[in-house]
Design a protein around this motif. Structure first.
Motif, mmCIF file in Angstrom:
data_model
loop_
_atom_site.group_PDB
_atom_site.id
_atom_site.type_symbol
_atom_site.label_atom_id
_atom_site.label_comp_id
_atom_site.label_asym_id
_atom_site.label_seq_id
_atom_site.Cartn_x
_atom_site.Cartn_y
_atom_site.Cartn_z
ATOM 1 N N VAL A 86 -27.423 -85.490 19.244
ATOM 2 C CA VAL A 86 -26.380 -84.583 19.528
ATOM 3 C C VAL A 86 -25.478 -83.497 18.687
ATOM 4 N N SER A 87 -24.731 -83.046 18.546
ATOM 5 C CA SER A 87 -24.602 -81.501 18.144
ATOM 6 C C SER A 87 -25.360 -81.070 17.159
ATOM 7 N N LEU A 136 -22.145 -81.812 14.330
ATOM 8 C CA LEU A 136 -22.884 -83.260 13.790
ATOM 9 C C LEU A 136 -24.112 -83.544 12.713
#
Length: 86
Positions: free
Chosen positions: A47-48, A51
């Protein structure tokens, strides 16, 4: 000692060596550092970083050092995600 006994002993020794190697590999995997930096945690969950920060705002566990550096427990985040799945 017969050829069959020699072969059986060799097989047993090779089995024990393989078993020992597998136990060592599992031990290394379980001892790997669970606490990681923010970027590494995001990479682990694919995920980033943004996030991951949103998850923290929603209650995901975060470790903050006195200097403000964020760290995360991959195990704690996984448990948090499982508790919040729909």
């Amino acid at each position: 000692m017969t050829m069959e006994e020699t072969l059986a002993n060799w097989r047993q020794e090779e089995f024990q060596k393989a078993l020992s190697m597998m136990e060592q590999a599992l031990s290394v995997l379980s001892e790997q550092n669970d606490i990681v930096k923010q970027k590494d945690c995001a990479l682990f969950f694919n995920v980033s970083v943004n996030l991951l920060k949103d998850w923290v705002k929603q209650g995901a566990p975060e470790i903050r050092l006195e200097n403000g550096s964020p760290f995360y427990s991959k195990k704690a985040i996984t448990e948090w995600l499982l508790r919040h799945q729909k």
